[in-house]
Each structure stands twice: as structure tokens, then as C-alpha cells.
Design a protein around this motif. Structure first.
Motif, PDB file in Angstrom:
ATOM      1  N   LYS A 239      -2.591   0.573  -1.863  1.00  0.00           N
ATOM      2  CA  LYS A 239      -1.800   0.380  -3.090  1.00  0.00           C
ATOM      3  C   LYS A 239      -1.224   1.703  -3.592  1.00  0.00           C
ATOM      4  O   LYS A 239      -0.095   1.761  -4.079  1.00  0.00           O
ATOM      5  CB  LYS A 239      -2.645  -0.268  -4.178  1.00  0.00           C
ATOM      6  CG  LYS A 239      -1.823  -0.593  -5.426  1.00  0.00           C
ATOM      7  CD  LYS A 239      -2.615  -1.248  -6.531  1.00  0.00           C
ATOM      8  CE  LYS A 239      -1.710  -1.531  -7.721  1.00  0.00           C
ATOM      9  NZ  LYS A 239      -2.424  -2.103  -8.856  1.00  0.00           N
ATOM     10  N   GLN A 240      -1.999   2.762  -3.432  1.00  0.00           N
ATOM     11  CA  GLN A 240      -1.503   4.072  -3.846  1.00  0.00           C
ATOM     12  C   GLN A 240      -0.375   4.552  -2.931  1.00  0.00           C
ATOM     13  O   GLN A 240       0.493   5.321  -3.343  1.00  0.00           O
ATOM     14  CB  GLN A 240      -2.651   5.080  -3.867  1.00  0.00           C
ATOM     15  CG  GLN A 240      -3.638   4.828  -5.002  1.00  0.00           C
ATOM     16  CD  GLN A 240      -4.932   5.613  -4.856  1.00  0.00           C
ATOM     17  OE1 GLN A 240      -5.206   6.199  -3.808  1.00  0.00           O
ATOM     18  NE2 GLN A 240      -5.739   5.629  -5.910  1.00  0.00           N
TER      19      GLN A 240
ATOM     20  N   SER B 209       1.834   2.466  -1.476  1.00  0.00           N
ATOM     21  CA  SER B 209       3.037   1.655  -1.668  1.00  0.00           C
ATOM     22  C   SER B 209       2.837   0.624  -2.776  1.00  0.00           C
ATOM     23  O   SER B 209       1.810  -0.064  -2.807  1.00  0.00           O
ATOM     24  CB  SER B 209       3.414   0.928  -0.374  1.00  0.00           C
ATOM     25  OG  SER B 209       4.510   0.063  -0.593  1.00  0.00           O
ATOM     26  N   SER B 210       3.826   0.524  -3.629  1.00  0.00           N
ATOM     27  CA  SER B 210       3.826  -0.521  -4.658  1.00  0.00           C
ATOM     28  C   SER B 210       4.751  -1.662  -4.257  1.00  0.00           C
ATOM     29  O   SER B 210       5.014  -2.568  -5.048  1.00  0.00           O
ATOM     30  CB  SER B 210       4.294   0.067  -6.003  1.00  0.00           C
ATOM     31  OG  SER B 210       5.609   0.607  -5.870  1.00  0.00           O
ATOM     32  N   VAL B 211       5.228  -1.609  -3.007  1.00  0.00           N
ATOM     33  CA  VAL B 211       6.196  -2.596  -2.531  1.00  0.00           C
ATOM     34  C   VAL B 211       5.635  -3.465  -1.400  1.00  0.00           C
ATOM     35  O   VAL B 211       5.763  -4.687  -1.425  1.00  0.00           O
ATOM     36  CB  VAL B 211       7.488  -1.892  -2.048  1.00  0.00           C
ATOM     37  CG1 VAL B 211       8.478  -2.919  -1.491  1.00  0.00           C
ATOM     38  CG2 VAL B 211       8.127  -1.101  -3.183  1.00  0.00           C
TER      39      VAL B 211
ATOM     40  N   GLY C 139       2.143  -7.491  -9.357  1.00  0.00           N
ATOM     41  CA  GLY C 139       2.377  -6.420  -8.377  1.00  0.00           C
ATOM     42  C   GLY C 139       2.457  -6.921  -6.953  1.00  0.00           C
ATOM     43  O   GLY C 139       2.919  -8.024  -6.678  1.00  0.00           O
ATOM     44  N   ASN C 140       1.951  -6.099  -6.017  1.00  0.00           N
ATOM     45  CA  ASN C 140       2.087  -6.395  -4.584  1.00  0.00           C
ATOM     46  C   ASN C 140       0.754  -6.683  -3.907  1.00  0.00           C
ATOM     47  O   ASN C 140       0.636  -6.589  -2.681  1.00  0.00           O
ATOM     48  CB  ASN C 140       2.773  -5.215  -3.870  1.00  0.00           C
ATOM     49  CG  ASN C 140       1.971  -3.915  -3.983  1.00  0.00           C
ATOM     50  OD1 ASN C 140       1.394  -3.635  -5.032  1.00  0.00           O
ATOM     51  ND2 ASN C 140       1.950  -3.118  -2.925  1.00  0.00           N
ATOM     52  N   VAL C 141      -0.277  -7.044  -4.694  1.00  0.00           N
ATOM     53  CA  VAL C 141      -1.630  -7.183  -4.143  1.00  0.00           C
ATOM     54  C   VAL C 141      -2.239  -8.546  -4.487  1.00  0.00           C
ATOM     55  O   VAL C 141      -2.099  -9.039  -5.611  1.00  0.00           O
ATOM     56  CB  VAL C 141      -2.558  -6.079  -4.697  1.00  0.00           C
ATOM     57  CG1 VAL C 141      -3.929  -6.143  -4.016  1.00  0.00           C
ATOM     58  CG2 VAL C 141      -1.934  -4.710  -4.529  1.00  0.00           C
TER      59      VAL C 141
END
Length: 329
Positions: free
Chosen positions: A109-110, A112-114, A139-141
Motif C-alpha cells: 500500500k505504501q 502504490s495507492s492505485v 482506496g485500493n485494498v
């Protein structure tokens, strides 16, 4: 990086569905196929049963490595200091989704936020800052939350049932793992409730394991192991030292009991990885990870190794054996 097991080596180790297609065909098609980054926090062999479950579920859903999807495997070998670099590598490869667990989910996650991220082995994703909530991750998770701390008390109670006169309980944990404090607190509280004195045993790297057992001599009647990649990678060494020290152990996952631990109680990890395959399927078909609710374990295993029990001179009560999902003899 020399310490990482490359994808080719993993395929040779795992076999089965993941190795069904020739490497040449994979290389030719890789640029045209959706790509999954698969980041294991331990080594390929430690994660093999879970990886096989994931690959099998993908196959059932029509995602066949080398034909309809490409999978890039990376392994941190229990070394948390390598996670950021591996996560960055997968992001640079422009994979379509990354599957991982534990500390690695935070590292990805750190990075990439995409890129969509699916975690299968995270204790408290909200507490770690991975997601906003279980119902609406944002978000992306997204993925599957273990909630291990919630069942820590049951593990302590199981130890008390099978260890006569249990008075002192050692708790071995890798304090570099972010959520260790939560589970250790639960274990300590459960032990005190049962009249058992907890003894913390902190490790940070493989080299700390043997000295920790030396320091423990005569100070404990049993050993609770807080699971993480470091512990899983060195499970045989830990079990061997525990047996030499005559310490009954309880673990989170069955695979550590298969490697000589006394018993385990916790979520069925292969089932979690199968379900991670469902998340990946949805994401590759267009779903947004932040809109997929985080789920929790539905299958739990209680496994006892009778060979280890006999080596320790322990007689497991019949009532406990009857409750076990599996008894290894």
C-alpha cells in the motif's frame, strides 16, 4: 536479489496447476495477459499449501497461469526489511493486482495507492491503517481479516487443558510485526484470568530464536507462538528447540504442527487463499477493491500432533482429542 526465490524455482517446487504450461509459452503471452503479483512474506515452501489453494481457485474461475493470466511470484523469506523493495518491484512491473498478507500488505500500500491489493493474512487491517472499515474498505485494498487476537484466549485455554499444573506460559513473538502487541495483550490477559503467569519472549530475526530459548530455561511450562512470517519460515527450528526444552507449544496454523509443533487452533489458511482467488477474479473483471467488503474466516482448524505429545511425555485427554479436527500420528 539472491535471497528471493524466483518464479521459476517456485514452479519447480509447487508443481501442479501453477506449472502446467511451458515457460516459453508464459514468456510469449505474459505481455498480453492480465498479471497477478503474488508476494509471499515467507518462502515458497512455507506458503506452498496456501499458494496451491489460490491457484486452484483461480483455475476453477477460468484464470489459468500462462493461458488466461500471468502470475509473478516473489518471496521475502521472512525478512521484513525486503518487503518495500519487492513491493516496489511488483508495482514497477505494472501488475493488475497484488495478493499478499501480513506486513507485506502495508508495504504494498505504501508502494502504490492505485494498484489493487488483496490481502489474505492480516490480523487487524483497520488498526494497521490498510482500510477504513471492514464493510467499506475504500482506496485500493481489500481481502480477508484474520482477527487472530480474538481467539488467543481459546488457545491459552487449550494449553491449560493438556498441560498439568500449567503455571507459567512463555509467549514468543516477533516484535517487529505491527499487530503483535494486540495478540500478546490478549494472551497475557487470558493467561492471568486462568491463574497463569505470562512470560514475554521477544524476537526480531532468525538469530534471536536460539538465544530466546536459552533465556527461557526453567522459566515456563508451555509456549504460545504468535504467528508471523519469521516464525513460519523457521518453524522447524522453533519446534526442535521447544522439544529439546520439553515445552508444549500452541500455534496459529496447522502447517507448523505438521512440522513438529504440538497443536494449533486458528483459521484454515488454504480456505482464506481460495477466497482471495474470488477477490482477484472480481477485480480482474472490473470490480473496485475499495467497494468489496473485507471478510473474515469461516473455517477453523484444531490440530494435534500425537507424535510430539508422546515425545514430550504428555497424555492428551480423550475429550480434547475428540474435539480435534485432525490428529497427526
Amino acid at each position: 536479489m539472491a535471497s528471493y526465490i524466483a518464479r521459476r524455482k517456485f514452479l519447480a517446487t509447487l508443481g501442479g496447476a501453477a506449472a502446467a504450461w511451458p515457460l516459453a509459452a508464459r514468456a510469449q503471452q505474459a505481455g498480453k495477459l492480465p498479471t497477478i503479483g503474488y508476494l509471499g512474506t515467507a518462502g515458497a515452501s512455507a506458503w506452498a499449501p496456501w499458494t496451491a489453494a489460490f491457484v486452484q481457485r483461480l483455475h476453477e474461475l477460468g484464470w489459468i497461469d500462462g493461458r488466461t493470466v500471468a502470475i509473478q511470484y516473489r518471496w521475502a523469506e521472512g525478512r521484513a526489511e525486503h518487503l518495500a523493495e519487492i513491493a516496489g518491484e511488483l508495482v514497477r512491473l505494472k501488475v493488475d493486482v497484488i495478493v499478499t498478507g501480513g506486513n507485506a500488505a502495508l508495504a504494498v500500500k505504501q508502494a502504490s495507492s492505485v494498484v489493487p491489493i488483496v490481502f489474505a493474512l492480516v490480523d487487524d487491517p483497520v488498526g494497521m491503517g490498510l482500510i477504513a472499515s471492514l464493510a467499506r474498505p475504500g482506496g485500493n485494498v481489500t481481502g480477508l481479516a484474520l482477527q487472530s487476537a480474538d481467539i488467543a484466549g481459546k488457545r491459552v485455554a487449550l494449553l491449560r487443558e493438556i498441560v498439568p499444573g500449567l503455571r507459567r506460559l512463555a509467549i514468543m513473538a516477533n516484535v517487529e510485526y505491527p499487530m503483535v502487541a494486540l495478540e500478546m495483550g490478549q494472551v497475557q490477559a487470558a493467561a492471568r484470568t486462568l491463574g497463569v503467569d505470562p512470560v514475554a519472549l521477544e524476537i526480531r530475526r532468525a538469530e534471536d530464536i536460539a538465544p530466546a530459548f536459552e533465556a527461557l530455561k526453567g522459566r515456563a511450562d508451555a509456549l504460545y507462538i504468535v504467528g508471523d512470517a519469521l516464525v513460519n519460515t523457521h518453524r522447524v527450528r522453533i519446534n526442535t528447540l521447544a522439544l529439546i526444552a520439553r515445552l508444549p507449544t500452541i500455534h496459529v496454523v496447522r502447517e507448523v504442527v505438521e512440522a513438529g509443533g504440538l497443536m494449533s487452533y486458528g483459521p484454515n489458511f488454504p480456505d482464506l487463499f481460495r477466497r482471495a482467488g474470488d477477490y482477484v477474479d472480481k477485480i480482474l473483471r472490473g470490480a473496485k477493491p475499495g467497494e468489496l467488503p473485507v471478510e473474515q474466516p469461516t473455517k477453523f482448524d484444531f490440530v494435534i500432533n500425537l507424535t510430539t505429545a508422546k515425545a514430550l511425555g504428555l497424555k492428551i485427554p480423550e475429550a480434547v482429542l475428540l474435539r480435534a479436527d485432525e490428529v497427526i500420528e
